[in-house]
Structure formats: C-alpha cells, structure tokens
Design a protein around this motif. Structure first.
Motif, short mmCIF file in Angstrom:
data_model
loop_
_atom_site.label_atom_id
_atom_site.label_comp_id
_atom_site.label_asym_id
_atom_site.label_seq_id
_atom_site.Cartn_x
_atom_site.Cartn_y
_atom_site.Cartn_z
N ALA A 24 9.42 2.18 0.91
CA ALA A 24 10.86 2.02 1.10
C ALA A 24 11.61 2.00 -0.22
O ALA A 24 12.76 2.42 -0.30
N SER A 25 10.98 1.50 -1.27
CA SER A 25 11.64 1.42 -2.58
C SER A 25 10.58 1.27 -3.67
O SER A 25 9.39 1.14 -3.38
N GLY A 26 11.03 1.29 -4.89
CA GLY A 26 10.15 1.07 -6.03
C GLY A 26 9.50 2.33 -6.55
O GLY A 26 9.67 3.42 -6.01
N ALA A 27 8.76 2.14 -7.63
CA ALA A 27 8.04 3.25 -8.26
C ALA A 27 6.97 3.77 -7.31
O ALA A 27 6.42 3.01 -6.51
N VAL A 28 6.69 5.06 -7.39
CA VAL A 28 5.68 5.67 -6.54
C VAL A 28 4.55 6.18 -7.42
O VAL A 28 4.74 7.07 -8.23
N GLN A 29 3.38 5.58 -7.23
CA GLN A 29 2.19 6.03 -7.92
C GLN A 29 1.10 6.24 -6.89
O GLN A 29 0.91 5.42 -5.99
N MET A 30 0.38 7.37 -7.03
CA MET A 30 -0.73 7.68 -6.14
C MET A 30 -1.96 7.95 -6.97
O MET A 30 -1.86 8.47 -8.09
N CYS A 31 -3.11 7.61 -6.41
CA CYS A 31 -4.37 7.80 -7.11
C CYS A 31 -5.29 8.67 -6.27
O CYS A 31 -5.38 8.48 -5.05
N VAL A 32 -5.98 9.60 -6.92
CA VAL A 32 -7.01 10.40 -6.26
C VAL A 32 -8.25 10.41 -7.16
O VAL A 32 -8.15 10.63 -8.37
N GLN A 85 -0.46 -3.17 -9.66
CA GLN A 85 -1.64 -2.76 -8.95
C GLN A 85 -1.33 -2.48 -7.49
O GLN A 85 -1.82 -1.53 -6.92
N ALA A 86 -0.49 -3.28 -6.88
CA ALA A 86 -0.17 -3.12 -5.47
C ALA A 86 0.63 -1.85 -5.22
O ALA A 86 0.61 -1.33 -4.13
N SER A 87 1.33 -1.32 -6.23
CA SER A 87 2.17 -0.15 -6.02
C SER A 87 1.40 1.16 -6.04
O SER A 87 1.97 2.20 -5.73
N VAL A 88 0.12 1.15 -6.40
CA VAL A 88 -0.67 2.38 -6.39
C VAL A 88 -1.04 2.68 -4.95
O VAL A 88 -1.65 1.87 -4.27
N LEU A 89 -0.65 3.87 -4.48
CA LEU A 89 -0.81 4.24 -3.08
C LEU A 89 -2.02 5.13 -2.87
O LEU A 89 -2.47 5.81 -3.78
#
Length: 174
Positions: A90-98, A22-26
């Motif tokens: 800086a690292s990790g998977a990149v997920q974005m939500c719109v 959940q925290a990784s969703v940008l």
C-alpha cells in the motif's frame, strides 16, 4: 542493565528502522537477501503507476533464444527460471528479492500486473529491467535485462515503465 537498554531502544523505535528494512523486502526469496545468503538480486522498484495488483520478478537465461520464453518450457529443458511474486504494498519503498542458482550472467524482468490477471496486458501492466533503458514499442532484447550476479547480494534499481500512447513504454514521469 543491558536488557533494560535494549527494551528502551525498542520502545523508542531505535531498532525499528532495521526491522522495517528487512520486513520491506518482498517475495518468497526475501530471506536470501535479508539474511545475506546470496547469491541473489535485491531489486528496488521505483516509479510504480499505483499500488494495485501483483509485482513479479523473473530470472531467465541471458540469451536471446530463452529470454521471455514460457517458464514451463525452460523448466522442462532444465534451464534457469525463477519467479517471485508479491502483492503491491500500500505504501513505502518496494524491494524484491530473487535467489539465483549460482553467480553468473542472467536476464532479470520486473512486471507490475495491475489488472489481476496472470497474463501481461500491454494496456494496463508495467515492466522494467535493470538497464532502465526506455522500452518503447518493440519487444525488449536480452541485453536490456542482462545482469552479472556476484557470489553475494547484487543490488539493482528498476524503474517501472507503462504504455504511453503511440510512443510505447516509458517511465511515468516522461
């Protein structure tokens, strides 16, 4: 006893993956995806050139006339436009939500603003669409970016593409 088990699980990291996911969703619309509210698009971005600058996800009307038009014009005319931004992690998977206003057909654009200026630079910045078709040298067409968003959360993978000399834009591993 239940409280003790929950505390032990947290200490051992059993509950950590869900919290990290959940925290990784940008982006400013992250809650629309992590809370399952929808309609929204959860985009997993792959192939970033580096972790510099800012990431953007933009939603446009799914027609050639409005695709990539100035956001001020679209908003003034009452047309769909939404943008979410986030610093590149800086690292990790990149997920974005719109978030989207309602289920339907839209055009979705991802950009990686590497140089820190608020204008797309073909020389340094990256872009991508849900179709993941190679962008090449010409201006992208709306069909490359068109998605059909259902009532819930739509998940898409977008491969970032960057300029590769005379061959135009393409993924980093091409």
């Amino acid at each position: 006893m239940v409280r003790t088990l929950a505390a032990s699980a947290l200490l051992l990291g059993v509950a950590a993956p869900a919290a990290q996911a959940q925290a990784s969703v940008l982006g400013g619309d992250a809650a629309a995806c992590t809370g399952g509210a929808g309609p929204a698009v959860l985009a997993t971005i792959i192939g970033l050139k580096d972790r510099s600058g800012e990431l953007k996800l933009e939603l446009y009307p799914a027609n050639e006339q409005d695709f990539l038009r100035d956001d001020r014009d679209l908003i003034r005319e009452g047309k769909v436009f939404r943008r979410v931004r986030a610093p590149a992690p800086a690292s990790g998977a990149v997920q974005m939500c719109v978030r989207v206003p309602h289920p339907g057909r839209y055009a979705l654009l991802f950009t990686h603003n590497r140089d820190g200026r608020n204008k797309f630079s073909i020389w340094s910045d990256g872009a991508g669409f849900a179709s993941n078709a190679r962008l090449g040298r010409s201006r992208p067409h709306v069909q490359q970016a068109t998605i059909d968003v259902p009532a819930g959360i739509m998940q898409v993978n977008i491969r970032a593409q960057y300029l590769h000399g005379l061959s135009g834009f393409g993924p980093m591993n091409d």
